[in-house]
Write a protein that holds these residues in place. Structure first.
Motif, mmCIF file in Angstrom:
data_model
loop_
_atom_site.group_PDB
_atom_site.id
_atom_site.type_symbol
_atom_site.label_atom_id
_atom_site.label_comp_id
_atom_site.label_asym_id
_atom_site.label_seq_id
_atom_site.Cartn_x
_atom_site.Cartn_y
_atom_site.Cartn_z
ATOM 1 N N ILE A 42 10.828 10.832 -5.764
ATOM 2 C CA ILE A 42 9.538 10.606 -6.421
ATOM 3 C C ILE A 42 8.767 9.622 -5.550
ATOM 4 O O ILE A 42 9.252 8.526 -5.249
ATOM 5 C CB ILE A 42 9.738 10.055 -7.842
ATOM 6 N N ILE A 43 7.581 10.059 -5.096
ATOM 7 C CA ILE A 43 6.793 9.191 -4.222
ATOM 8 C C ILE A 43 5.569 8.678 -4.972
ATOM 9 O O ILE A 43 4.773 9.443 -5.514
ATOM 10 C CB ILE A 43 6.333 9.942 -2.960
ATOM 11 N N ILE A 44 5.462 7.363 -4.998
ATOM 12 C CA ILE A 44 4.288 6.742 -5.629
ATOM 13 C C ILE A 44 3.376 6.283 -4.502
ATOM 14 O O ILE A 44 3.807 5.588 -3.578
ATOM 15 C CB ILE A 44 4.695 5.558 -6.527
ATOM 16 N N THR A 45 2.112 6.676 -4.570
ATOM 17 C CA THR A 45 1.169 6.358 -3.500
ATOM 18 C C THR A 45 -0.028 5.601 -4.054
ATOM 19 O O THR A 45 -0.509 5.910 -5.146
ATOM 20 C CB THR A 45 0.626 7.660 -2.866
ATOM 21 N N SER A 46 -0.508 4.627 -3.283
ATOM 22 C CA SER A 46 -1.801 4.028 -3.631
ATOM 23 C C SER A 46 -2.715 4.184 -2.435
ATOM 24 O O SER A 46 -2.313 3.959 -1.295
ATOM 25 C CB SER A 46 -1.631 2.556 -3.999
ATOM 26 N N LYS A 47 -3.922 4.601 -2.691
ATOM 27 C CA LYS A 47 -4.848 4.874 -1.598
ATOM 28 C C LYS A 47 -6.251 4.424 -1.981
ATOM 29 O O LYS A 47 -6.775 4.822 -3.023
ATOM 30 C CB LYS A 47 -4.836 6.376 -1.313
ATOM 31 N N LYS A 48 -6.835 3.622 -1.087
ATOM 32 C CA LYS A 48 -8.187 3.125 -1.367
ATOM 33 C C LYS A 48 -9.222 4.181 -1.030
ATOM 34 O O LYS A 48 -9.092 4.893 -0.043
ATOM 35 C CB LYS A 48 -8.476 1.898 -0.497
ATOM 36 N N GLN A 49 -10.262 4.250 -1.839
ATOM 37 C CA GLN A 49 -11.437 5.053 -1.499
ATOM 38 C C GLN A 49 -12.615 4.102 -1.512
ATOM 39 O O GLN A 49 -13.252 3.883 -2.545
ATOM 40 C CB GLN A 49 -11.625 6.185 -2.516
ATOM 41 N N GLU A 50 -12.851 3.516 -0.318
ATOM 42 C CA GLU A 50 -13.831 2.435 -0.214
ATOM 43 C C GLU A 50 -15.215 2.866 -0.703
ATOM 44 O O GLU A 50 -15.901 2.118 -1.385
ATOM 45 C CB GLU A 50 -13.937 1.954 1.245
ATOM 46 N N LYS A 51 -15.598 4.078 -0.325
ATOM 47 C CA LYS A 51 -16.944 4.551 -0.658
ATOM 48 C C LYS A 51 -17.180 4.562 -2.159
ATOM 49 O O LYS A 51 -18.206 4.114 -2.648
ATOM 50 C CB LYS A 51 -17.130 5.974 -0.112
ATOM 51 N N GLU A 52 -16.212 5.104 -2.864
ATOM 52 C CA GLU A 52 -16.344 5.183 -4.324
ATOM 53 C C GLU A 52 -15.910 3.885 -4.997
ATOM 54 O O GLU A 52 -15.983 3.769 -6.215
ATOM 55 C CB GLU A 52 -15.495 6.341 -4.879
ATOM 56 N N ASN A 53 -15.467 2.951 -4.155
ATOM 57 C CA ASN A 53 -15.014 1.664 -4.654
ATOM 58 C C ASN A 53 -13.905 1.812 -5.710
ATOM 59 O O ASN A 53 -13.944 1.213 -6.771
ATOM 60 C CB ASN A 53 -16.197 0.889 -5.239
ATOM 61 N N ARG A 54 -12.952 2.684 -5.366
ATOM 62 C CA ARG A 54 -11.873 2.865 -6.325
ATOM 63 C C ARG A 54 -10.561 3.086 -5.579
ATOM 64 O O ARG A 54 -10.553 3.294 -4.363
ATOM 65 C CB ARG A 54 -12.160 4.060 -7.233
ATOM 66 N N VAL A 55 -9.490 3.045 -6.318
ATOM 67 C CA VAL A 55 -8.195 3.277 -5.717
ATOM 68 C C VAL A 55 -7.513 4.388 -6.519
ATOM 69 O O VAL A 55 -7.676 4.488 -7.730
ATOM 70 C CB VAL A 55 -7.364 1.968 -5.654
ATOM 71 N N ILE A 56 -6.824 5.278 -5.763
ATOM 72 C CA ILE A 56 -6.139 6.388 -6.422
ATOM 73 C C ILE A 56 -4.647 6.096 -6.399
ATOM 74 O O ILE A 56 -4.069 5.814 -5.338
ATOM 75 C CB ILE A 56 -6.360 7.721 -5.666
ATOM 76 N N ILE A 57 -4.019 6.147 -7.557
ATOM 77 C CA ILE A 57 -2.572 5.964 -7.642
ATOM 78 C C ILE A 57 -1.986 7.324 -8.026
ATOM 79 O O ILE A 57 -2.437 7.930 -9.001
ATOM 80 C CB ILE A 57 -2.184 4.901 -8.691
ATOM 81 N N SER A 58 -1.031 7.822 -7.226
ATOM 82 C CA SER A 58 -0.459 9.107 -7.582
ATOM 83 C C SER A 58 1.062 9.044 -7.624
ATOM 84 O O SER A 58 1.694 8.242 -6.924
ATOM 85 C CB SER A 58 -0.936 10.189 -6.623
ATOM 86 N N VAL A 59 1.634 9.872 -8.482
ATOM 87 C CA VAL A 59 3.086 9.947 -8.621
ATOM 88 C C VAL A 59 3.484 11.410 -8.391
ATOM 89 O O VAL A 59 3.132 12.287 -9.177
ATOM 90 C CB VAL A 59 3.531 9.485 -10.034
ATOM 91 N N LYS A 60 4.180 11.627 -7.264
ATOM 92 C CA LYS A 60 4.521 12.996 -6.889
ATOM 93 C C LYS A 60 6.029 13.198 -7.032
ATOM 94 O O LYS A 60 6.824 12.407 -6.517
ATOM 95 C CB LYS A 60 4.091 13.219 -5.438
#
Lengths: 577, 142
Positions: free
Chosen positions: A493-511
């Motif tokens: 199970i891979i948990i990822t955090s990724k910034k999206q500077e433009k939208e000023n948000r961060v995406i957290i995903s659990v795969k």
């Protein structure tokens, strides 16, 4: 022309000129013989090169009766360019429409003025004649002031021109009357003294109903002090006038209202409290559904009505007044709903509180005491293996007590979400820390499966700071991880955090690499009770999504492209640096 | 090791805890857990009686339920604070935000008091003992 000066003038003229009928140059006289008056006016008219008349409605009839023929002659002259025309300023109403039309058709120009000067007069280029009589029904004039004084002529000409300038074209006026357009007074009042006077008068004249909206608490108190509210109370007491008041509440207002009601228990006075409106800054008063007075607030901090009030608009136009009535009635109903809603909201909160208390209470001794017995057994020697068996049985009790506890918290969360009572305790937190904590917790609780948990951080150089409720966000991430574990027998199970500077948000995903989302469940994945598992309530994702949305984020899910497992993800706004 | 354990046990015996909760099962549970961890506990299910028999400076910690008949946890806390300024206080409640708001609104002096903590039921045994331990240590450090 003031009354006193004209009357002294009249006296002088009377003494000097009584009985003299011939016209001399620059003379001012009073004529008191009705038939002579008709002659004088006929003379003035016939002699004119230009004729302007400002006349009462009765005067228009009088004028038609005795001088219309002469006027027709003048109009003929006008056609030949020998007369500059005849102009009338008068008040046109339903009753004199036909007469006005006759005048207009003959070529006389008319303008309508609502408030005529108190004196009717005719003025030509050579002469003027004036009377204070109203000439009701075309009644003959008993007393006429007539003058050839250039100063008088000039004065009356200028009064006429002023009235003409402000007049409404007669054709337009007639059209309005015939179309049934309400003929009303709309007055803009800039003097607060005049507003105050009008305000009090309208209330004094009330006979049925007073509707009142106050924009602020101070407006209410000010207008109470100024005497408007006591007047309404008096109207209510003496004439049984219904008084309905909408006002923002504070302690002083509530005390005042209490006092007011106590002073007149049987009076039909009704007060409802509204939220202070930031946009509306005017007191609205509607009396008997006939008159409205809207008083704009200029400065709410002032202590007196005089200083606080700016422009006011008075109207007795049906359409206008009734609009205010409907604004009032809407707010009145709304205030009732608002009260109900507040009660409802309070009851719901109380319910959640009681339910929480009652559901959690029995869990405490079950969990607490079993755990204690369990850990005590753990420390004892166990040669027969009997204690090991007891321990295993206790584990079942503990596990189920925990399950009951989770269910309780989930049901409470759903209740909170559905009653819009989910409150967040926001703070500045580090996302990495929360994810790491959730992963560690999951690892601790899940030691039986062959599942690897990995945290893949996209942006290694700086930590991601977010504004969030730590406990709630932990709940979301833990929920996604435990779901992933639940549906994955073995794998990663891979948990990822990724910034999206433009939208000023961060995406957290659990795969995960598990069984994936069942196609039947997929369309209603985030709804309540949507689950294919027999070990869950189907509330977790619904709660998680609601928590994320309460943070201003979004949540979504999809089956992986390679056909193995699913990915759940959510976005959450980042803190601006 | 055994000596050290004995030492902490003796030290803890000196720490006295007053427990007030109208749910007798909860009183029993907390008392068992805390006594098991070596603390000395006195418990009451009647908050009014607890106040009546309260003697200042005889406890290090008071654990109070919030929703109780006669005298609720807040009122009891206020009265205890008046006579004992140093005792640590922990609220423990199964209730909701309602009480949080209540606390903030009516007892600002309570919520600003750093010696007061608020926990939620049901609480895990280890969590309860560790918080009580921390509170005691803080008191001793003062």
């Amino acid at each position: 022309l003031t009354t006193s000066s004209s009357s002294s003038h009249q006296k002088k003229i009377k003494n000097r000129e009584k009985g003299i009928t011939t016209i001399h140059k620059h003379q001012t006289r009073i004529v008191e013989d009705p038939s002579q008056i008709i002659e004088e006016i006929s003379h003035l008219t016939a002699n004119s090169n230009e004729l302007s008349t400002c006349i009462s409605t009765g005067g228009l009839e009088f004028s038609y009766k005795y001088f219309f023929k002469i006027k027709k002659q003048l109009l003929e002259k006008q056609k030949n360019g020998k007369h500059k025309g005849i102009r009338y300023v008068t008040k046109i109403e339903k009753d004199n429409i036909e007469l006005a039309k006759t005048y207009l058709n003959s070529g006389i120009q008319i303008r309508h003025v609502k408030n005529l000067p108190p004196m009717s007069f005719g003025v030509s280029d050579k002469e003027m004649a004036a009377t204070i009589e109203k000439m009701e029904g075309g009644k003959k004039i008993q007393s006429l002031l007539i003058s050839t004084e250039p100063l008088y002529i000039q004065h009356f000409t200028s009064i006429f021109e002023e009235a003409w300038k402000n007049g409404i074209d007669a054709n337009e006026r007639i059209r309005d009357i015939e179309a049934g357009v309400d003929l009303a007074d709309i007055e803009v009042i800039s003097s607060s003294l005049r507003s105050q006077e009008l305000y009090q008068n309208i209330i004094k004249l009330s006979s049925k109903e007073i509707l009142w909206i106050f924009p602020t608490t101070s407006a209410f108190l000010r207008q109470d002090k100024m005497g408007a509210i006591p007047l309404a109370v008096q109207a209510s007491r003496k004439r049984n006038v219904k008084v309905k008041i909408l006002v923002p509440a504070n302690k002083l207002v509530q005390e005042k209202v209490q006092q007011l009601k106590q002073n007149c228990i049987s009076c039909p006075i009704d007060v409802r409290y509204i939220e202070q409106m930031s946009e509306t800054m005017a007191t609205i008063l509607v009396v008997d559904r006939k008159d409205s007075l809207v008083m704009e607030l200029k400065n709410d901090s002032k202590a007196t009505f005089f200083d606080a009030i700016g422009l006011s608009t008075y109207s007795n136009s049906k359409a206008g007044v009734l609009s205010y009535v409907s604004i009032f009635e809407n707010l009145w109903k709304q205030s009732e709903l608002y009260e109900q809603l507040k009660t409802h909201d309070r009851m719901q909160k109380e319910f959640i509180d009681v339910a929480a208390h009652e559901l959690r209470t029995p869990i405490q001794p079950i969990l607490g005491l079993t755990q204690m017995i369990y850990s005590n057994i753990d420390q004892e020697e166990d040669p027969s293996g009997k204690k090991q068996q007891q321990k295993e049985l206790l584990e079942v009790v503990i596990r189920n007590a925990h399950r009951l506890q989770r269910l309780t918290e989930d049901i409470l969360d759903v209740t909170r979400i559905e009653s819009q009572n989910l409150s967040l305790k926001l703070g500045q937190i580090s996302l990495d820390e929360i994810i790491m904590n959730a992963i560690n917790d999951a690892k601790r609780n899940q030691q039986t499966k062959q599942v690897n948990l990995l945290y893949h951080q996209h942006d290694k150089d700086n930590t991601i700071l977010i504004q969030a409720d730590k406990g709630r966000l932990n709940q979301v991430i833990s929920n996604l991880i435990s779901n992933a574990i639940k549906f994955t027998e073995e794998g990663t199970i891979i948990i990822t955090s990724k910034k999206q500077e433009k939208e000023n948000r961060v995406i957290i995903s659990v795969k995960d690499t598990g069984i994936g989302i069942h196609p039947e469940v997929l369309p209603r994945l985030f709804q309540k009770f949507a689950t294919k598992s027999y070990q869950g309530t189907g509330l977790g994702l619904y709660i998680s999504k609601s928590i994320v949305e309460a943070h201003g984020g979004k949540m979504w899910a999809e089956n992986n492209f390679d056909g193995k497992g699913a990915t759940f993800a959510f976005s959450i706004p980042m803190l601006k640096k | 090791m055994i000596l050290h354990g004995l030492f902490t046990f003796i030290l803890r015996q000196a720490n006295r805890i007053l427990l007030v909760d109208d749910e007798s099962d909860h009183c029993l549970t907390y008392q068992m857990i805390l006594q098991d961890a070596g603390f000395k506990c006195v418990s009451y299910t009647d908050s009014a009686k607890a106040l009546q028999e309260f003697t200042p400076n005889s406890y290090d910690l008071v654990i109070l339920d919030i929703r109780m008949p006669k005298l609720d946890g807040f009122a009891l806390c206020e009265k205890i604070r008046k006579v004992d300024r140093d005792v640590q206080i922990i609220f423990i409640t199964a209730g909701e935000t309602h009480y949080e708001n209540f606390r903030k609104q009516y007892y600002p002096e309570i919520s600003n008091d750093i010696n007061i903590n608020c926990l939620q039921k049901p609480i895990r045994n280890e969590e309860l003992t560790s918080i009580v331990n921390m509170t005691m240590t803080r008191k001793e450090e003062k």
